[in-house]
Design an enzyme around this catalytic site. Structure first.
Site, PDB file in Angstrom:
ATOM      1  CG  ASP A  68      -1.957   1.065   1.225  1.00  0.00           C
ATOM      2  OD1 ASP A  68      -1.908   1.927   0.323  1.00  0.00           O
ATOM      3  OD2 ASP A  68      -2.833   1.052   2.107  1.00  0.00           O
ATOM      4  CE1 TYR A  73      -4.645   8.853  -6.451  1.00  0.00           C
ATOM      5  CE2 TYR A  73      -6.351  10.439  -5.893  1.00  0.00           C
ATOM      6  CZ  TYR A  73      -5.965   9.271  -6.505  1.00  0.00           C
ATOM      7  OH  TYR A  73      -6.890   8.519  -7.174  1.00  0.00           O
ATOM      8  NE  ARG A 105      -2.522  11.104   5.869  1.00  0.00           N
ATOM      9  CZ  ARG A 105      -2.603   9.893   5.351  1.00  0.00           C
ATOM     10  NH1 ARG A 105      -2.445   8.830   6.128  1.00  0.00           N
ATOM     11  NH2 ARG A 105      -2.832   9.714   4.058  1.00  0.00           N
ATOM     12  CG  ASP A 159      -3.583   3.647  -3.321  1.00  0.00           C
ATOM     13  OD1 ASP A 159      -4.453   2.882  -3.764  1.00  0.00           O
ATOM     14  OD2 ASP A 159      -3.764   4.368  -2.327  1.00  0.00           O
ATOM     15  CD  GLU A 160      -5.398  -0.587  -1.254  1.00  0.00           C
ATOM     16  OE1 GLU A 160      -5.534  -1.736  -0.773  1.00  0.00           O
ATOM     17  OE2 GLU A 160      -6.280   0.285  -1.198  1.00  0.00           O
TER      18      GLU A 160
END
Length: 428
Positions: A68, A73, A105, A159-160
């Site tokens: 992952d 992005y 975050r 993205d995985e």
């Protein structure tokens, strides 16, 4: 006077609901005991045949890694403009933050948060539009090309990626010997607490409790296949970073279901191993929506039967699940709620269709329809051309889908031959 802030928050809420369904405020409490799947089966009233199923050697014969890419992005924008790496960065689509880097975050910016709320939480937030997926698709192809060197690779979104590293891990065991394997990353036990901070995505789990000293000692007794697979996963992540500049996290387990669930437990830029002995107890307290393949319709059908957590699914049995959800979905869920998944890692090949879609505040006239098509058509034409160059094929049918304002479900569609202009652009 119109409250623009309230309107934007409502738009963001509607978008999240359309994409991910209703919020799920469920505390993900760990099992009181992490003593293994057979014990967990007995606690749930499983019959001896199920305990035997849980112990089958086939469940531990494979090593699967789920890779992952961390805040994909945002990382893509940082790779394109390294100056962004030191700044709080949010990637926007419509009215929400679809992802952000870890500086943002730390300042309180959350995934799927409205842009207004995000900028209030972090006034210095740098916003970059993520509406054009072209650079992200390009970066995704580069990452997959690296991962394919390590085994069969299956993309899951941009993205995985799942990678079956069984062969690589077995080669490592033969080369070094089981006694010289050094597990890389965290080993997760079912007794450790996990949590999802995103009520719309309960499958995005994070570890909230580190392993105890006794568990760290027990981690040294990992099955050789998983220990070797963790070493392969660490090498995969290093290679991706060196070749593309992207940092990744990974989950290592004996099947795709478990590898995906644990890949984000110790994000960012880290990896987690889940021994199969912990599988059934690990998934038991999760919301059913956390299981791959459970969408809003399946979740609603289960809720109507009073089933919200994975452990509750086990009470229904194989036949009732098949009657409620259909034979295929029922069987998948019957196995998944016990940590079982025999789906192979399989390269998907060329996509069966090319999709371009968007949402708009209003589209209630032919003039508005034309404005929408002016946004979607160029992207579709570019992707059709790119697909033709890569796979030497041309689509023949165009399908238009739409959904009425305020509706979460109930899409309508109409199909016809591909317009001549698009066919001409493919041939140029």
């Amino acid at each position: 006077m119109r409250d623009e802030g309230a309107e934007e928050r409502q738009l963001a809420h509607d978008f999240r609901r359309r994409q991910y369904g209703d919020e799920r405020h469920v505390a993900l409490r760990a099992q009181a005991s992490g003593e293994g799947d057979a014990a967990a089966a007995e606690q749930e009233g499983e019959d001896p045949h199920m305990a035997s199923l849980l112990r089958r050697e086939a469940n531990t014969a494979r090593a699967v890694v789920h890779v992952d890419v961390d805040c994909f992005y945002a990382q893509a924008e940082e790779v394109r403009d390294p100056a962004l790496r030191s700044k709080p960065l949010g990637i926007t689509q419509k009215h929400i933050i679809v992802t952000s880097n870890y500086h943002a975050r730390a300042a309180g910016v959350r995934k799927l948060q409205s842009i207004r709320d995000a900028t209030e939480a972090c006034p210095g937030l740098v916003l970059v539009s993520g509406e054009d997926l072209t650079p992200y698709r390009r970066a995704s192809k580069q990452i997959v090309a690296v991962l394919e060197r390590f085994g069969e690779a299956e993309k899951l979104g941009l993205d995985e990626v799942f990678v079956d590293v069984t062969e690589q891990a077995q080669h490592l065991i033969r080369s070094l010997g089981p006694e010289h394997l050094t597990p890389c990353g965290h080993v997760h036990f079912a007794s450790q607490r996990v949590k999802s901070d995103n009520p719309h995505r309960p499958m995005d789990l994070q570890a909230k409790q580190l392993a105890s000293a006794a568990q760290e000692t027990a981690a040294g007794a990992l099955p050789p296949l998983l220990a070797a697979a963790s070493m392969v996963a660490a090498q995969m992540r290093r290679t991706v970073l060196e070749a593309t500049g992207f940092r990744c996290s990974a989950g290592i387990a004996n099947n795709k279901l478990l590898a995906k669930l644990v890949s984000g437990l110790h994000k960012p830029n880290d990896q987690t191993i889940l021994p199969f002995s912990q599988a059934a107890a690990f998934v038991a307290p999760l919301p059913v929506r956390a299981l791959q393949g459970v969408g809003t319709k399946t979740e609603r059908a289960l809720r109507e039967r009073g089933v919200e957590l994975v452990r509750h699914v086990r009470r229904l049995g194989r036949a009732p699940l098949a009657q409620l959800l259909g034979a295929r979905v029922g069987e998948l869920l019957f196995l998944a709620c016990r940590g079982l998944d025999d789906a192979p890692v399989k390269a998907r090949g060329p996509p069966r269709s090319i999709t371009c879609e968007d949402s708009f505040r209003g589209c209630s006239s032919w003039e508005a329809v034309q404005r929408v098509l002016r946004v979607l058509a160029p992207d579709l034409a570019a992707r059709v051309h790119e697909d033709a160059l890569e796979f030497a094929r041309r689509p023949r049918t165009l399908t238009v889908k739409w959904r009425h304002h305020g509706s979460v479900e109930g899409r309508h569609s109409a199909s016809g031959p591909l317009p001549v202009l698009l066919q001409q652009q493919q041939q140029q």
